[in-house]
Each structure stands twice: as C-alpha cells, then as structure tokens.
Enzyme design. Structure first.
Site, PDB file in Angstrom:
ATOM      1  N   GLU A   1      63.596  94.463  52.994  1.00 23.71           N
ATOM      2  CA  GLU A   1      62.516  93.548  53.394  1.00 23.71           C
ATOM      3  C   GLU A   1      61.175  94.289  53.311  1.00 23.71           C
ATOM      4  O   GLU A   1      61.076  95.440  53.697  1.00 23.71           O
ATOM      5  CB  GLU A   1      62.734  93.078  54.834  1.00 23.71           C
ATOM      6  CG  GLU A   1      61.605  92.176  55.333  1.00 23.71           C
ATOM      7  CD  GLU A   1      61.769  91.783  56.793  1.00 23.71           C
ATOM      8  OE1 GLU A   1      62.542  90.868  57.068  1.00 23.71           O
ATOM      9  OE2 GLU A   1      61.126  92.417  57.647  1.00 23.71           O
TER      10      GLU A   1
ATOM     11  N   ARG B   1      61.347  79.108  61.537  1.00 24.09           N
ATOM     12  CA  ARG B   1      60.385  78.370  62.347  1.00 24.09           C
ATOM     13  C   ARG B   1      59.107  79.175  62.574  1.00 24.09           C
ATOM     14  O   ARG B   1      58.006  78.650  62.536  1.00 24.09           O
ATOM     15  CB  ARG B   1      60.995  78.034  63.723  1.00 24.09           C
ATOM     16  CG  ARG B   1      60.083  77.159  64.565  1.00 24.09           C
ATOM     17  CD  ARG B   1      60.483  77.191  66.023  1.00 24.09           C
ATOM     18  NE  ARG B   1      60.273  78.515  66.613  1.00 24.09           N
ATOM     19  CZ  ARG B   1      60.542  78.817  67.867  1.00 24.09           C
ATOM     20  NH1 ARG B   1      61.071  77.899  68.668  1.00 24.09           N
ATOM     21  NH2 ARG B   1      60.317  80.026  68.333  1.00 24.09           N
TER      22      ARG B   1
ATOM     23  N   TYR C   1      70.865  85.337  65.283  1.00 22.86           N
ATOM     24  CA  TYR C   1      70.583  86.345  66.319  1.00 22.86           C
ATOM     25  C   TYR C   1      71.868  86.784  67.039  1.00 22.86           C
ATOM     26  O   TYR C   1      72.303  86.112  67.983  1.00 22.86           O
ATOM     27  CB  TYR C   1      69.581  85.746  67.333  1.00 22.86           C
ATOM     28  CG  TYR C   1      68.327  85.255  66.633  1.00 22.86           C
ATOM     29  CD1 TYR C   1      67.223  86.080  66.497  1.00 22.86           C
ATOM     30  CD2 TYR C   1      68.283  83.979  66.045  1.00 22.86           C
ATOM     31  CE1 TYR C   1      66.097  85.659  65.802  1.00 22.86           C
ATOM     32  CE2 TYR C   1      67.164  83.545  65.343  1.00 22.86           C
ATOM     33  CZ  TYR C   1      66.076  84.388  65.232  1.00 22.86           C
ATOM     34  OH  TYR C   1      64.974  83.971  64.531  1.00 22.86           O
TER      35      TYR C   1
ATOM     36  N   LYS D   1      71.467  74.329  60.883  1.00 23.30           N
ATOM     37  CA  LYS D   1      70.740  74.831  59.710  1.00 23.30           C
ATOM     38  C   LYS D   1      71.690  74.851  58.503  1.00 23.30           C
ATOM     39  O   LYS D   1      71.295  74.501  57.398  1.00 23.30           O
ATOM     40  CB  LYS D   1      70.154  76.218  59.988  1.00 23.30           C
ATOM     41  CG  LYS D   1      69.041  76.185  61.037  1.00 23.30           C
ATOM     42  CD  LYS D   1      68.244  77.488  61.128  1.00 23.30           C
ATOM     43  CE  LYS D   1      68.714  78.429  62.172  1.00 23.30           C
ATOM     44  NZ  LYS D   1      67.734  79.478  62.540  1.00 23.30           N
TER      45      LYS D   1
HETATM   46  P1  FAD Z   1      64.929  78.066  64.922  1.00 21.52           P
HETATM   47  O1  FAD Z   1      66.167  78.042  64.114  1.00 21.52           O
HETATM   48  O2  FAD Z   1      64.097  76.842  64.971  1.00 21.52           O
HETATM   49  O3  FAD Z   1      65.343  78.503  66.403  1.00 21.52           O
HETATM   50  C1  FAD Z   1      64.364  78.846  67.377  1.00 21.52           C
HETATM   51  C2  FAD Z   1      64.927  78.583  68.778  1.00 21.52           C
HETATM   52  O4  FAD Z   1      65.053  77.178  68.995  1.00 21.52           O
HETATM   53  C3  FAD Z   1      66.326  79.141  69.017  1.00 21.52           C
HETATM   54  O5  FAD Z   1      66.390  79.526  70.373  1.00 21.52           O
HETATM   55  C4  FAD Z   1      67.261  77.963  68.737  1.00 21.52           C
HETATM   56  O6  FAD Z   1      68.464  78.073  69.476  1.00 21.52           O
HETATM   57  C5  FAD Z   1      66.407  76.797  69.240  1.00 21.52           C
HETATM   58  N1  FAD Z   1      66.567  75.553  68.499  1.00 21.52           N
HETATM   59  C6  FAD Z   1      66.703  75.376  67.164  1.00 21.52           C
HETATM   60  N2  FAD Z   1      66.687  74.053  66.864  1.00 21.52           N
HETATM   61  C7  FAD Z   1      66.523  73.388  68.040  1.00 21.52           C
HETATM   62  C8  FAD Z   1      66.396  72.021  68.401  1.00 21.52           C
HETATM   63  N3  FAD Z   1      66.432  71.039  67.481  1.00 21.52           N
HETATM   64  N4  FAD Z   1      66.222  71.701  69.712  1.00 21.52           N
HETATM   65  C9  FAD Z   1      66.155  72.663  70.656  1.00 21.52           C
HETATM   66  N5  FAD Z   1      66.257  73.982  70.367  1.00 21.52           N
HETATM   67  C10 FAD Z   1      66.432  74.337  69.086  1.00 21.52           C
HETATM   68  N6  FAD Z   1      58.821  85.333  61.638  1.00 21.52           N
HETATM   69  C11 FAD Z   1      57.693  85.208  60.886  1.00 21.52           C
HETATM   70  O7  FAD Z   1      56.640  84.780  61.391  1.00 21.52           O
HETATM   71  N7  FAD Z   1      57.690  85.524  59.557  1.00 21.52           N
HETATM   72  C12 FAD Z   1      58.806  85.988  58.928  1.00 21.52           C
HETATM   73  O8  FAD Z   1      58.768  86.267  57.735  1.00 21.52           O
HETATM   74  C13 FAD Z   1      60.009  86.149  59.693  1.00 21.52           C
HETATM   75  N8  FAD Z   1      61.151  86.594  59.119  1.00 21.52           N
HETATM   76  C14 FAD Z   1      62.311  86.669  59.863  1.00 21.52           C
HETATM   77  C15 FAD Z   1      63.514  87.071  59.239  1.00 21.52           C
HETATM   78  C16 FAD Z   1      64.687  87.166  59.974  1.00 21.52           C
HETATM   79  C17 FAD Z   1      65.960  87.581  59.292  1.00 21.52           C
HETATM   80  C18 FAD Z   1      64.685  86.871  61.356  1.00 21.52           C
HETATM   81  C19 FAD Z   1      65.947  87.009  62.162  1.00 21.52           C
HETATM   82  C20 FAD Z   1      63.512  86.471  61.987  1.00 21.52           C
HETATM   83  C21 FAD Z   1      62.313  86.346  61.253  1.00 21.52           C
HETATM   84  N9  FAD Z   1      61.119  85.928  61.830  1.00 21.52           N
HETATM   85  C22 FAD Z   1      59.969  85.805  61.067  1.00 21.52           C
HETATM   86  C23 FAD Z   1      61.060  85.621  63.271  1.00 21.52           C
HETATM   87  C24 FAD Z   1      61.367  84.131  63.558  1.00 21.52           C
HETATM   88  O9  FAD Z   1      60.341  83.321  63.022  1.00 21.52           O
HETATM   89  C25 FAD Z   1      61.456  83.977  65.070  1.00 21.52           C
HETATM   90  O10 FAD Z   1      62.580  84.631  65.568  1.00 21.52           O
HETATM   91  C26 FAD Z   1      61.370  82.555  65.614  1.00 21.52           C
HETATM   92  O11 FAD Z   1      61.116  82.639  67.016  1.00 21.52           O
HETATM   93  C27 FAD Z   1      62.618  81.700  65.419  1.00 21.52           C
HETATM   94  O12 FAD Z   1      62.787  81.359  64.112  1.00 21.52           O
HETATM   95  P2  FAD Z   1      64.110  80.568  63.618  1.00 21.52           P
HETATM   96  O13 FAD Z   1      63.898  80.266  62.196  1.00 21.52           O
HETATM   97  O14 FAD Z   1      65.326  81.281  64.027  1.00 21.52           O
HETATM   98  O15 FAD Z   1      63.935  79.217  64.496  1.00 21.52           O
END
Ligand code: FAD
Length: 282
Positions: free
Chosen positions: A17, A106, A144, A164
């Site tokens: 990355e 997200r 996670y 997802k």
């Molecule tokens: P989601 O899948 O939306 O989940 C977020 C939270 O909401 C979780 O607690 C989940 O359980 C909950 N949830 C999901 N859907 C719902 C729903 N419909 N109703 C209620 N709760 C729900 N961040 C950046 O800004 N840029 C990056 O490039 C970046 N790269 C990353 C790469 C990896 C491999 C990882 C692990 C993280 C990365 N992040 C990045 C951080 C990430 O954006 C954060 O961890 C963020 O807080 C959650 O993103 P997510 O896509 O997992 O969100």
C-alpha cells in the site's frame, strides 16, 4: 488484471500500500517511491484515498505511476463525505485511465461531521453497490479482525461485511494486526456467518519505539504482550525495527502455512523492513 484473478491465480501473492502526497509538489517524490517499490514485483499495489477526498486527484496519478511500472494498481475510494457526482466523476476518471480495481470504503467520520443534503453514501456497502453497477470494476472492501471501533460487537461488524459481499465485494482486506490468532478467529467467525470471499491479511512491520502507543491509538488494535515486552527491551528505533522484522517474519510464515490468499503490506515508511521480511519468508 482484476485482483480476484490475481489472488486466485498464484499461490501466496504479496502486495503493497502507498499513500498519495498531501501536496501536489510532493508528487514526484511519491512517484520515485513507487518506482522503487515496483522493482520488488508485488502482485498489486494499492493507493489510499485522502479523507474528504482531499487527495483524490493524486490517487489516480499514483495509480497510473504504478501501472506504468508494470504493477496492477488498486485505487481506494471513500464515500461518506462525497456527493454522488463526485464519486461518479472519480469512477469515470479511473475507468478512463484503465484502472480496474477499487477498494470501496466509507472513510472515517470527520470531527463535527453532519450528513449534508448533497451527501449520498452512509456506508461502504452502498459504495460497493454503486461501483459494481458499472459492471467494469473488481471491488474489494475493508474488514477488521479486532472489530471496527464503531461496531457494537463482532457479529454486527461481520453482518455488515457480509452485506458488502452481497453487494458485490469480491475480497476483503483486513485492518493491520499483530496477533495472528485474532485474524484466524475472525476468518472462522466470518465463514460461519456466510462470508465466502477471500480475506487478505493486512500486515505492517513494527518499526519505531513510539509506535508502542501510536499503533493502538491510530488503528484501534492491540499489540500482543510478548511483542510489547520485546520492544520495551530496546533502546533505539533500530533495535525496535529488528524486533518488528522478526515478529513480522513469524507472522507471515504462520499466515502462509495457514493458506492465506495473499499478504498485503502497509508499506509506508517500512519498505526496508518489508524487503528484509520478504527475503526471509521466500
Ligand atoms: P463500513 O463498512 O461502512 O463500516 C463502518 C462501520 O459501520 C462499522 O462499524 C460497520 O460495522 C458499521 N456499518 C456498516 N454498515 C452499516 C449500516 N448499514 N448500518 C449501521 N452500521 C453499519 N480510510 C481512508 O480515508 N482512505 C483510505 O484509503 C482507507 N483505506 C483503508 C484500507 C483498509 C484495508 C482498511 C481496513 C481501512 C481503510 N481506511 C481508509 C479506513 C476506513 O475508511 C475506516 O476504517 C472507516 O471508519 C470505515 O470504513 P469501512 O469501509 O469499513 O466502512
């Protein structure tokens, strides 16, 4: 090439990355780092996407540099603070540049953030759905092993990971972790819950004494007591780096023996450690 095919094709692939720079005048420097990293021939390289889309243009620029270096790019994309129009325009740009892989995220919730009228996406599963609807991209998602900090419990977090997958995510990449047991337990629970996509472990070699407090705080993960104790015996960052390399080699060997689909290295600031780890595991 699509990442689902890369991880299905070879035995255990290695990927890196990189971060795009925050300012345009640093882009040449980041490209130099990319030029060095592609020499190690990773199976793909991911480029993060800045919070609130601040570095969105740079992500495509760096993804292009990776492609020019002969390595498959994976472009991250976050959605929470973006409008649908912004997401559409980034996807148009990626498509126009022939980038086939997107990690749909997200993004963290900015301090004092409120959903505005023009905001469209609340969670990553909606972005996965949006990207898949184009029919062009191979889409990945985040997960996670130590639970996302906002999730009330692991079952709920895994429920949303499954969502997802149902929306079209073809693999997931984990948050970094230092205790393989947490990854193995997570994968087992995800499988029991019906998550069938490959779950790629995210690895970051421990490197500096200050990371003893920074890593748990930033990534919301625990450092195993044994690793902490070994680092506490170190007097310098160089000694801590050596401990980190040894820990990482053991982690990777065990993960490979366990049949993981791939190893994804969070390589920013740690490329020298990763080279050393790679030498010892292959
Ligand atoms: P989601 O899948 O939306 O989940 C977020 C939270 O909401 C979780 O607690 C989940 O359980 C909950 N949830 C999901 N859907 C719902 C729903 N419909 N109703 C209620 N709760 C729900 N961040 C950046 O800004 N840029 C990056 O490039 C970046 N790269 C990353 C790469 C990896 C491999 C990882 C692990 C993280 C990365 N992040 C990045 C951080 C990430 O954006 C954060 O961890 C963020 O807080 C959650 O993103 P997510 O896509 O997992 O969100």
């Amino acid at each position: 090439m699509k990442i689902k095919d890369i991880i299905n094709n070879k035995k255990v692939t290695v990927s890196f990355e990189v971060f795009p720079p925050k300012q345009w005048d640093k882009i040449a420097n980041t490209k130099k780092i990319v030029e060095e990293m592609v020499k190690d021939k990773p199976s793909f390289m991911s480029v993060t996407y800045g919070a609130a889309g601040t570095t969105s243009g740079f992500t495509t620029e760096i993804a292009n540099a990776i492609k020019e270096g002969g390595v498959e790019p994976l472009s991250h994309l976050t959605c929470l603070t973006s409008t649908k129009e912004k997401i559409d325009s980034v996807l148009d740009e990626l498509e126009a540049n022939g980038i086939e892989n997107v990690l749909a995220l997200r993004g963290d919730i900015p301090k004092d953030f409120e959903m505005g009228e023009n905001q469209y996406f609340h969670h990553a599963f909606e972005l996965v759905n949006e990207i898949k609807a184009r029919g062009k991209f191979c889409v990945g998602a985040a997960c996670y092993p130590e639970k996302h900090e906002e999730a009330p419990n692991m079952d709920t977090d895994i429920y949303w990971l499954k969502k997802k997958m149902e929306m079209g995510a073809e693999y997931a990449v984990t948050q970094l972790f230092y205790d393989n047991r947490k990854y193995f337990d997570f994968v087992e629970r995800a499988r029991q819950a019906g998550v069938t996509i490959p779950i790629i472990p995210g690895i970051k070699p421990f490197k500096k004494l200050s990371q003893l407090s920074i890593i748990p705080k930033t990534f919301k993960v625990d450092l195993p007591e044994e690793l902490t104790q070994e680092v506490l015996k170190c007097n310098t960052d160089a000694e801590a780096q050596q401990v980190g390399i040894e820990w990482c080699v053991q982690q990777c060997k065990e993960l490979i023996a366990h049949g993981v689909p791939s190893l994804h290295f969070y390589s920013v600031g740690a490329t020298d450690s990763i080279r050393e780890v790679a030498k010892q595991i292959y």
